[in-house]
Write an enzyme that holds these catalytic residues in place. Structure first.
Site, PDB file in Angstrom:
ATOM      1  N   ILE A  11      12.801  64.326 -15.790  1.00 42.59           N
ATOM      2  CA  ILE A  11      12.630  62.827 -16.333  1.00 42.59           C
ATOM      3  C   ILE A  11      14.254  62.304 -16.470  1.00 42.59           C
ATOM      4  O   ILE A  11      15.007  62.922 -16.794  1.00 42.59           O
ATOM      5  CB  ILE A  11      12.559  62.987 -17.846  1.00 42.59           C
ATOM      6  CG1 ILE A  11      11.095  63.728 -18.033  1.00 42.59           C
ATOM      7  CG2 ILE A  11      12.503  61.463 -18.501  1.00 42.59           C
ATOM      8  CD1 ILE A  11      11.067  63.976 -19.575  1.00 42.59           C
TER       9      ILE A  11
ATOM     10  N   GLU B 136       5.512  61.963 -24.827  1.00 47.70           N
ATOM     11  CA  GLU B 136       6.565  63.041 -24.831  1.00 47.70           C
ATOM     12  C   GLU B 136       6.694  63.323 -26.442  1.00 47.70           C
ATOM     13  O   GLU B 136       7.136  64.814 -26.649  1.00 47.70           O
ATOM     14  CB  GLU B 136       7.851  62.396 -24.518  1.00 47.70           C
ATOM     15  CG  GLU B 136       8.967  63.368 -24.237  1.00 47.70           C
ATOM     16  CD  GLU B 136      10.200  62.778 -23.585  1.00 47.70           C
ATOM     17  OE1 GLU B 136       9.975  61.900 -23.101  1.00 47.70           O
ATOM     18  OE2 GLU B 136      11.222  63.467 -24.000  1.00 47.70           O
TER      19      GLU B 136
HETATM   20  C1  LIG Z   1      17.389  70.316 -24.528  1.00 56.56           C
HETATM   21  C2  LIG Z   1      17.556  68.991 -24.149  1.00 56.56           C
HETATM   22  C3  LIG Z   1      16.924  68.493 -23.052  1.00 56.56           C
HETATM   23  C4  LIG Z   1      16.840  67.177 -22.668  1.00 56.56           C
HETATM   24  N1  LIG Z   1      16.091  66.847 -21.432  1.00 56.56           N
HETATM   25  C5  LIG Z   1      16.383  65.560 -20.698  1.00 56.56           C
HETATM   26  C6  LIG Z   1      15.511  65.277 -19.927  1.00 56.56           C
HETATM   27  O1  LIG Z   1      15.177  65.898 -19.205  1.00 56.56           O
HETATM   28  N2  LIG Z   1      15.997  63.962 -19.235  1.00 56.56           N
HETATM   29  C7  LIG Z   1      16.465  63.190 -20.031  1.00 56.56           C
HETATM   30  O2  LIG Z   1      16.919  61.746 -19.441  1.00 56.56           O
HETATM   31  N3  LIG Z   1      17.291  63.327 -20.988  1.00 56.56           N
HETATM   32  C8  LIG Z   1      17.247  64.669 -21.591  1.00 56.56           C
HETATM   33  N4  LIG Z   1      18.014  64.874 -22.675  1.00 56.56           N
HETATM   34  C9  LIG Z   1      18.864  64.071 -23.205  1.00 56.56           C
HETATM   35  C10 LIG Z   1      18.257  63.501 -24.567  1.00 56.56           C
HETATM   36  O3  LIG Z   1      17.283  62.807 -24.392  1.00 56.56           O
HETATM   37  C11 LIG Z   1      19.669  62.864 -25.042  1.00 56.56           C
HETATM   38  O4  LIG Z   1      20.660  63.871 -25.450  1.00 56.56           O
HETATM   39  C12 LIG Z   1      19.479  62.071 -26.197  1.00 56.56           C
HETATM   40  O5  LIG Z   1      18.586  61.044 -26.080  1.00 56.56           O
HETATM   41  C13 LIG Z   1      20.617  61.595 -27.223  1.00 56.56           C
HETATM   42  O6  LIG Z   1      21.459  60.973 -26.298  1.00 56.56           O
HETATM   43  P1  LIG Z   1      23.165  61.351 -26.086  1.00 56.56           P
HETATM   44  O7  LIG Z   1      23.180  62.935 -25.976  1.00 56.56           O
HETATM   45  O8  LIG Z   1      23.592  60.525 -24.945  1.00 56.56           O
HETATM   46  O9  LIG Z   1      23.741  61.143 -27.386  1.00 56.56           O
HETATM   47  P2  LIG Z   1      24.261  59.642 -28.168  1.00 56.56           P
HETATM   48  O10 LIG Z   1      23.121  58.737 -27.779  1.00 56.56           O
HETATM   49  O11 LIG Z   1      25.577  59.400 -27.639  1.00 56.56           O
HETATM   50  O12 LIG Z   1      24.307  59.826 -29.677  1.00 56.56           O
HETATM   51  C14 LIG Z   1      25.268  60.624 -30.376  1.00 56.56           C
HETATM   52  C15 LIG Z   1      24.881  60.646 -31.789  1.00 56.56           C
HETATM   53  O13 LIG Z   1      24.793  59.359 -32.402  1.00 56.56           O
HETATM   54  C16 LIG Z   1      23.777  59.023 -32.998  1.00 56.56           C
HETATM   55  N5  LIG Z   1      23.252  57.568 -32.670  1.00 56.56           N
HETATM   56  C17 LIG Z   1      23.320  56.990 -31.348  1.00 56.56           C
HETATM   57  N6  LIG Z   1      22.784  55.646 -31.668  1.00 56.56           N
HETATM   58  C18 LIG Z   1      22.247  55.625 -32.857  1.00 56.56           C
HETATM   59  C19 LIG Z   1      21.832  54.603 -33.580  1.00 56.56           C
HETATM   60  N7  LIG Z   1      21.397  53.375 -33.041  1.00 56.56           N
HETATM   61  N8  LIG Z   1      21.759  54.726 -34.819  1.00 56.56           N
HETATM   62  C20 LIG Z   1      21.931  55.958 -35.536  1.00 56.56           C
HETATM   63  N9  LIG Z   1      22.615  56.825 -34.900  1.00 56.56           N
HETATM   64  C21 LIG Z   1      22.731  56.998 -33.516  1.00 56.56           C
HETATM   65  C22 LIG Z   1      22.650  59.904 -32.373  1.00 56.56           C
HETATM   66  O14 LIG Z   1      21.624  60.167 -33.168  1.00 56.56           O
HETATM   67  C23 LIG Z   1      23.512  61.292 -32.432  1.00 56.56           C
HETATM   68  O15 LIG Z   1      23.399  62.039 -33.289  1.00 56.56           O
HETATM   69  C24 LIG Z   1      17.631  66.351 -23.214  1.00 56.56           C
HETATM   70  C25 LIG Z   1      18.613  66.778 -24.328  1.00 56.56           C
HETATM   71  C26 LIG Z   1      18.372  68.117 -24.729  1.00 56.56           C
HETATM   72  C27 LIG Z   1      19.302  68.375 -25.791  1.00 56.56           C
END
Ligand SMILES: Cc1cc2nc3c(=O)[nH]c(=O)nc-3n(C[C@H](O)[C@H](O)[C@H](O)COP(=O)(O)OP(=O)(O)OC[C@H]3O[C@@H](n4cnc5c(N)ncnc54)[C@H](O)[C@@H]3O)c2cc1C
Length: 379
Positions: free
Chosen positions: A130, A248
């Site tokens: 993805i 998902e």
């Molecule tokens: C084991 C694992 C597998 C994954 N596999 C995939 C994959 O296959 N493909 C893929 O594309 N992604 C994948 N991901 C990524 C995952 O979907 C993202 O980590 C997730 O969407 C969060 O994005 P970020 O890490 O950029 O954090 P950020 O978006 O930077 O968020 C950081 C913190 O801020 C908070 N936050 C952000 N925006 C808001 C808001 N509007 N309101 C309140 N709080 C907020 C979040 O909740 C979080 O606590 C994976 C992640 C993990 C841990």
């Protein structure tokens, strides 16, 4: 509450026989030995197992027969994945392709894409990843910056994806990219199906804190893919991705990730468990049963062609809380050292390290709660 209704889970056919057949198949075909692979088993890669599962008809179950699928009802598939997860079967290789890429290609893909990709997916041989998250676009997916520009030869892709589970063993990536120059937020995004052996793609490992290589950074440097790589309508990527997220977020994998630990706890407790352990087993069973009803109801809604975003998000949020708490609750009550080598200790160690990520993958807790609040008219 707005838009929140429970549906009856009513699969066609003889579900008891389906469960019994799969259990017999698993008794012969499930690899024995690596107990830790049973924890968080939908991340455990085993291509031989996926291939055998596909040959037995348990992958691509809902795809039409003409594409190599089983033409089975989505709720029959639900029963099968529930059994696989409860058994701790290593389903990680084909998991994403079977769960969401295949159904998405069937729904939005061209006939050429269906014929090209669906048979391999149904055989448990073609794996997908993805391509959503980017360094500046995780929770805020509308921040996607990877571009695909249409040229005479095809789409030219430049940019970076991150946290891409399984990119290193996948054949294709379904990527969300910005196809309209100067577009912002959720407008101007499209989905492209990218063969991962295309020149210009670099896949670099990210090692997680358990020392595992599950996810990756993926770089696109002037990558050229054919015009036919576009999935669905140009500029409709946001709508399509939202549909994908419904698939998902609500499955049994959102509350069964730690199930192997529950089974090990029951085994270790024996026929005469100490009262505190018996109480914990009873509590966990009751909570799991409630989540199961919620998840099955959401699956029934999806099967009826609805888009239960709120319900799917509730399953994810409550399911993640349950499966993250379970290792901590078990740790608090069993007499188990960090160096112990019995199954319960090994599973507990693995899940204490892995479980913090459960509420990140598929959308973080805060964002999921925001979706629920909006869906219920609370914000
Ligand atoms: C084991 C694992 C597998 C994954 N596999 C995939 C994959 O296959 N493909 C893929 O594309 N992604 C994948 N991901 C990524 C995952 O979907 C993202 O980590 C997730 O969407 C969060 O994005 P970020 O890490 O950029 O954090 P950020 O978006 O930077 O968020 C950081 C913190 O801020 C908070 N936050 C952000 N925006 C808001 C808001 N509007 N309101 C309140 N709080 C907020 C979040 O909740 C979080 O606590 C994976 C992640 C993990 C841990």
């Amino acid at each position: 509450m707005q838009g929140f209704a429970l549906y009856p889970f009513d699969p066609p056919g003889d579900i008891a026989a389906l469960r019994a057949d799969l259990r017999s198949w698993l008794a012969v075909n499930q690899p024995q030995g690596d107990v830790v692979a049973r924890a968080n088993c939908w991340a455990s890669f085993d291509a031989d197992f996926s291939h055998a599962l596909g040959a037995a008809g348990y992958v691509g179950m809902t795809l039409p027969k003409r594409y190599g699928g089983g033409d089975r009802h989505p709720l029959e598939r639900y029963v099968v994945i529930e059994e696989l997860l409860a058994a701790g079967a290593p389903v990680g290789a084909h998991w994403i392709a079977d769960r969401q890429t295949g159904p998405l290609i069937l729904r939005y893909g061209s006939e050429e894409q269906r014929q090209r990709y669906l048979p391999g997916i149904a055989k448990g041989e073609l794996y997908a990843c993805i391509g959503l998250s980017e360094p500046g676009a995780g929770s805020d997916l509308a921040g996607v910056r990877t571009t695909a520009r249409e040229t005479a030869e095809g789409w030219r892709i430049n940019g970076q994806k991150i946290w891409t589970t399984g990119a290193h063993f996948s054949h294709i990536m379904l990527a969300l990219v910005r196809t309209e120059e100067g577009s912002e937020r959720n407008a101007g995004l499209s989905q492209l199906l990218i063969d991962l052996d295309t020149p210009g793609i670099a896949i670099l490992p990210i090692i997680d804190m358990a020392g595992h290589h599950d996810f990756n950074e993926v770089f696109f440097d002037d990558v050229l893919v054919p015009h036919g790589a576009l999935v669905g309508e140009r500029g409709q990527g946001w709508k399509q991705v939202t549909a994908e997220l419904g698939l998902e977020r609500s499955g049994p994998e959102r509350y069964l990730s730690s199930h192997a630990l529950f089974v090990a706890l029951i085994d270790a407790a024996g026929p005469e468990p100490a009262p505190a352990i018996a109480t914990l087993i009873g509590e966990l069973a009751a909570e799991m049963w409630t989540l199961r009803q919620l998840s099955m109801s959401t699956a029934a809604k999806l099967a009826a062609g609805e888009d239960p975003m709120v319900e799917a998000s509730v399953v994810k949020e409550l399911g993640n809380a349950f499966e993250q708490d379970m290792p901590r609750r078990v740790q608090a009550i069993v007499d188990c050292g960090w160096g112990d080598e019995d199954d319960l200790a090994k599973l507990l160690r693995a899940l204490l390290i892995a479980s913090p990520s459960f509420s990140l993958r598929g959308g973080t807790r805060e964002v999921i709660r925001g979706i629920i609040a909006r869906g219920l008219g609370l914000r």
